[in-house]
Design a protein around this motif. Structure first.
Motif, PDB file in Angstrom:
ATOM      1  N   ILE A 260       0.859  -1.185   0.000  1.00 23.08           N
ATOM      2  CA  ILE A 260       0.000   0.000   0.000  1.00 23.08           C
ATOM      3  C   ILE A 260       0.897   1.238   0.000  1.00 23.08           C
ATOM      4  O   ILE A 260       1.852   1.303   0.778  1.00 23.08           O
ATOM      5  CB  ILE A 260      -0.940  -0.014   1.215  1.00 23.08           C
ATOM      6  CG1 ILE A 260      -1.919  -1.191   1.101  1.00 23.08           C
ATOM      7  CG2 ILE A 260      -1.703   1.299   1.339  1.00 23.08           C
ATOM      8  CD1 ILE A 260      -2.822  -1.362   2.308  1.00 23.08           C
ATOM      9  N   PRO A 261       0.641   2.201  -0.870  1.00 23.01           N
ATOM     10  CA  PRO A 261       1.514   3.378  -0.940  1.00 23.01           C
ATOM     11  C   PRO A 261       1.711   4.042   0.424  1.00 23.01           C
ATOM     12  O   PRO A 261       0.754   4.255   1.168  1.00 23.01           O
ATOM     13  CB  PRO A 261       0.770   4.309  -1.903  1.00 23.01           C
ATOM     14  CG  PRO A 261      -0.001   3.380  -2.786  1.00 23.01           C
ATOM     15  CD  PRO A 261      -0.426   2.255  -1.891  1.00 23.01           C
ATOM     16  N   GLY A 262       2.971   4.321   0.739  1.00 17.67           N
ATOM     17  CA  GLY A 262       3.312   4.959   2.000  1.00 17.67           C
ATOM     18  C   GLY A 262       3.511   4.019   3.163  1.00 17.67           C
ATOM     19  O   GLY A 262       3.938   4.436   4.244  1.00 17.67           O
ATOM     20  N   ALA A 263       3.208   2.720   2.975  1.00 15.16           N
ATOM     21  CA  ALA A 263       3.307   1.772   4.082  1.00 15.16           C
ATOM     22  C   ALA A 263       4.750   1.584   4.536  1.00 15.16           C
ATOM     23  O   ALA A 263       5.683   1.600   3.731  1.00 15.16           O
ATOM     24  CB  ALA A 263       2.710   0.426   3.685  1.00 15.16           C
ATOM     25  N   VAL A 264       4.909   1.394   5.825  1.00 11.37           N
ATOM     26  CA  VAL A 264       6.198   1.075   6.442  1.00 11.37           C
ATOM     27  C   VAL A 264       6.274  -0.430   6.620  1.00 11.37           C
ATOM     28  O   VAL A 264       5.302  -1.064   7.041  1.00 11.37           O
ATOM     29  CB  VAL A 264       6.327   1.780   7.815  1.00 11.37           C
ATOM     30  CG1 VAL A 264       7.554   1.298   8.570  1.00 11.37           C
ATOM     31  CG2 VAL A 264       6.356   3.293   7.634  1.00 11.37           C
ATOM     32  N   HIS A 265       7.422  -1.023   6.293  1.00 11.83           N
ATOM     33  CA  HIS A 265       7.564  -2.465   6.488  1.00 11.83           C
ATOM     34  C   HIS A 265       7.947  -2.750   7.936  1.00 11.83           C
ATOM     35  O   HIS A 265       8.892  -2.174   8.479  1.00 11.83           O
ATOM     36  CB  HIS A 265       8.642  -3.033   5.561  1.00 11.83           C
ATOM     37  CG  HIS A 265       8.751  -4.522   5.640  1.00 11.83           C
ATOM     38  ND1 HIS A 265       9.945  -5.191   5.774  1.00 11.83           N
ATOM     39  CD2 HIS A 265       7.791  -5.494   5.628  1.00 11.83           C
ATOM     40  CE1 HIS A 265       9.723  -6.487   5.829  1.00 11.83           C
ATOM     41  NE2 HIS A 265       8.424  -6.699   5.748  1.00 11.83           N
ATOM     42  N   ALA A 266       7.195  -3.662   8.579  1.00  8.12           N
ATOM     43  CA  ALA A 266       7.479  -4.103   9.944  1.00  8.12           C
ATOM     44  C   ALA A 266       7.792  -5.593   9.889  1.00  8.12           C
ATOM     45  O   ALA A 266       6.906  -6.411   9.641  1.00  8.12           O
ATOM     46  CB  ALA A 266       6.285  -3.841  10.860  1.00  8.12           C
TER      47      ALA A 266
ATOM     48  N   LEU B 197      -6.314  -4.379   8.855  1.00  6.30           N
ATOM     49  CA  LEU B 197      -7.000  -4.270   7.578  1.00  6.30           C
ATOM     50  C   LEU B 197      -7.615  -5.629   7.253  1.00  6.30           C
ATOM     51  O   LEU B 197      -6.900  -6.592   6.950  1.00  6.30           O
ATOM     52  CB  LEU B 197      -6.032  -3.831   6.477  1.00  6.30           C
ATOM     53  CG  LEU B 197      -6.622  -3.697   5.073  1.00  6.30           C
ATOM     54  CD1 LEU B 197      -7.723  -2.647   5.034  1.00  6.30           C
ATOM     55  CD2 LEU B 197      -5.530  -3.378   4.058  1.00  6.30           C
ATOM     56  N   ASP B 198      -8.940  -5.714   7.336  1.00  8.78           N
ATOM     57  CA  ASP B 198      -9.624  -6.991   7.184  1.00  8.78           C
ATOM     58  C   ASP B 198      -9.458  -7.521   5.754  1.00  8.78           C
ATOM     59  O   ASP B 198      -9.815  -6.863   4.786  1.00  8.78           O
ATOM     60  CB  ASP B 198     -11.107  -6.808   7.503  1.00  8.78           C
ATOM     61  CG  ASP B 198     -11.814  -8.101   7.833  1.00  8.78           C
ATOM     62  OD1 ASP B 198     -11.126  -9.112   8.103  1.00  8.78           O
ATOM     63  OD2 ASP B 198     -13.057  -8.105   7.847  1.00  8.78           O
TER      64      ASP B 198
ATOM     65  N   ALA C  55      -7.547  -8.018  -0.101  1.00  9.21           N
ATOM     66  CA  ALA C  55      -8.817  -7.296  -0.062  1.00  9.21           C
ATOM     67  C   ALA C  55      -8.636  -5.858  -0.535  1.00  9.21           C
ATOM     68  O   ALA C  55      -9.512  -5.294  -1.199  1.00  9.21           O
ATOM     69  CB  ALA C  55      -9.391  -7.328   1.352  1.00  9.21           C
ATOM     70  N   TRP C  56      -7.506  -5.264  -0.167  1.00 11.57           N
ATOM     71  CA  TRP C  56      -7.207  -3.898  -0.602  1.00 11.57           C
ATOM     72  C   TRP C  56      -7.182  -3.815  -2.133  1.00 11.57           C
ATOM     73  O   TRP C  56      -7.789  -2.934  -2.734  1.00 11.57           O
ATOM     74  CB  TRP C  56      -5.875  -3.470  -0.010  1.00 11.57           C
ATOM     75  CG  TRP C  56      -5.333  -2.161  -0.521  1.00 11.57           C
ATOM     76  CD1 TRP C  56      -4.375  -1.965  -1.476  1.00 11.57           C
ATOM     77  CD2 TRP C  56      -5.729  -0.853  -0.093  1.00 11.57           C
ATOM     78  NE1 TRP C  56      -4.142  -0.640  -1.671  1.00 11.57           N
ATOM     79  CE2 TRP C  56      -4.950   0.076  -0.846  1.00 11.57           C
ATOM     80  CE3 TRP C  56      -6.643  -0.368   0.839  1.00 11.57           C
ATOM     81  CZ2 TRP C  56      -5.078   1.453  -0.681  1.00 11.57           C
ATOM     82  CZ3 TRP C  56      -6.766   1.011   1.003  1.00 11.57           C
ATOM     83  CH2 TRP C  56      -5.996   1.893   0.257  1.00 11.57           C
TER      84      TRP C  56
ATOM     85  N   ALA D  65     -10.535  -4.200  -3.786  1.00 12.66           N
ATOM     86  CA  ALA D  65     -11.381  -3.012  -3.646  1.00 12.66           C
ATOM     87  C   ALA D  65     -10.906  -1.860  -4.518  1.00 12.66           C
ATOM     88  O   ALA D  65     -11.477  -0.762  -4.451  1.00 12.66           O
ATOM     89  CB  ALA D  65     -11.421  -2.584  -2.178  1.00 12.66           C
ATOM     90  N   GLY D  66      -9.867  -2.094  -5.303  1.00  9.70           N
ATOM     91  CA  GLY D  66      -9.364  -1.051  -6.188  1.00  9.70           C
ATOM     92  C   GLY D  66      -8.294  -0.170  -5.581  1.00  9.70           C
ATOM     93  O   GLY D  66      -7.942   0.868  -6.170  1.00  9.70           O
ATOM     94  N   GLY D  67      -7.774  -0.574  -4.435  1.00 12.32           N
ATOM     95  CA  GLY D  67      -6.724   0.213  -3.793  1.00 12.32           C
ATOM     96  C   GLY D  67      -5.434   0.166  -4.595  1.00 12.32           C
ATOM     97  O   GLY D  67      -5.086  -0.866  -5.179  1.00 12.32           O
ATOM     98  N   ALA D  68      -4.718   1.279  -4.621  1.00 10.71           N
ATOM     99  CA  ALA D  68      -3.457   1.370  -5.363  1.00 10.71           C
ATOM    100  C   ALA D  68      -2.354   0.625  -4.624  1.00 10.71           C
ATOM    101  O   ALA D  68      -2.419   0.413  -3.406  1.00 10.71           O
ATOM    102  CB  ALA D  68      -3.066   2.826  -5.550  1.00 10.71           C
ATOM    103  N   VAL D  69      -1.327   0.210  -5.356  1.00  7.37           N
ATOM    104  CA  VAL D  69      -0.141  -0.390  -4.754  1.00  7.37           C
ATOM    105  C   VAL D  69       1.093   0.330  -5.287  1.00  7.37           C
ATOM    106  O   VAL D  69       1.077   0.927  -6.361  1.00  7.37           O
ATOM    107  CB  VAL D  69      -0.035  -1.905  -5.038  1.00  7.37           C
ATOM    108  CG1 VAL D  69      -1.155  -2.661  -4.343  1.00  7.37           C
ATOM    109  CG2 VAL D  69      -0.038  -2.190  -6.537  1.00  7.37           C
TER     110      VAL D  69
END
Length: 300
Positions: free
Chosen positions: A46-52, A137-138, A143-144, A147-151
């Protein structure tokens, strides 16, 4: 209003549109090949996500996270649990949160592509740090995208350093000694999240001893999810957990698995079902079976 259990892709998209104070964490991981977690993140997230990373950031397996967020071998701060994925010291974990730019006034959203197996660990740890505004995030990345979420791919720009302040724990951590002492006194219900064959002691691919904690109930964590990878509806979870507990006091439940990670979906599912927060035995079976003085039960 803060999201504190689950968040849907549509709700996350809305938070992004509203430019809310938000940080998204990608907790994707692969137990068999730990380096694959970072590789999956770099491939798409997901754009902007931090890897943990479970090993490097969410465990004290090789030390404790220093100011840069990198684990420091031989750090003086003792882990807060035993087992294969011991919890890092709270102060050291706060240093990592600060290093990645997470602040106390932010909403955290955590996800993976592993059926919430690993992102639940960060959800619980933030609660343990006193931070309530954290949601899973269910359905995860799958699912993201549906739902059309950008990557995005590759590394994300670094965030400014913050000063995350530790609060009173919002979830309860118990150790092996407490679990052992309470076996003889009643009022405790241990729920083992491992697959049935491991619980019964028929196979044990990871730890030196097979079996389970005497009296533990078995609820494989995957049973909380539907075919789409999302958590089952609250009413269905409630009925299933009522059946498992069979009248036992939910306040006495202690969750465990192999190393304290896959127990979290069970803990989360109970809360979705409307039960009060239960305790976590983070050292789990890998810590329990490391001491031959602790009893072991097989079958079931």
């Amino acid at each position: 209003m803060a999201h504190t259990l689950l968040i849907s892709p549509a709700e996350l998209l809305q938070l992004q549109r509203e430019h809310q104070r938000l940080m998204v964490f990608d907790c994707s991981f692969d137990l068999a090949t730990p380096s694959h977690g970072a590789a999956m993140y770099l491939e798409e997230h997901i754009p902007g996500a931090v890897h943990a990373d479970l090993d490097l950031n969410l465990s004290a397996r090789h030390g404790a996270p220093g100011p840069s967020g990198v684990l420091v071998a031989g750090a003086a701060d003792a882990p807060c649990s035993g087992g294969r994925h011991p919890l890092p010291n709270r102060e050291r974990f706060a240093m990592w949160l600060s290093a990645v730019g997470f602040a106390n006034d932010m909403q955290a959203v955590v996800y993976d592509r592993n059926g919430s197996t690993y992102c639940g660990r960060l959800w619980w740890m933030l609660k343990w740090m006193g931070h309530d505004a954290v949601a899973v995030l269910d359905g995860g990345l799958q699912a993201w995208k549906a739902a059309g979420g950008a990557v995005a791919s590759g590394e994300e720009p670094a965030h400014f350093q913050t000063n995350f302040e530790i609060g009173e724990p919002l979830r309860r951590l118990v150790g092996a000694d407490e679990v052992h002492q309470r076996l003889a006194h009643g009022g405790q219900t241990v729920v083992d999240a491992r697959a049935g064959a491991r619980y019964r002691g028929e196979v044990e691919p990871l730890d030196p001893v097979a079996g389970h904690i005497p009296g533990a109930l078995n609820r494989p964590f995957t049973e909380n999810l539907g075919p789409d990878g999302r958590f089952k509806p609250a009413a269905q979870l409630r009925a299933e957990w009522d059946g498992l507990l069979a009248g036992r006091d939910p306040a006495g439940v202690v969750h465990q698995c192999g190393s304290g990670v896959s127990a979290i979906p069970n803990l989360l599912a109970m809360e979705i079902a409307g039960y009060p927060p239960a305790a976590l035995f983070a050292g789990s079976w890998s810590e329990w079976c490391s001491d031959p003085a602790r009893p072991v039960e097989r079958g079931g």
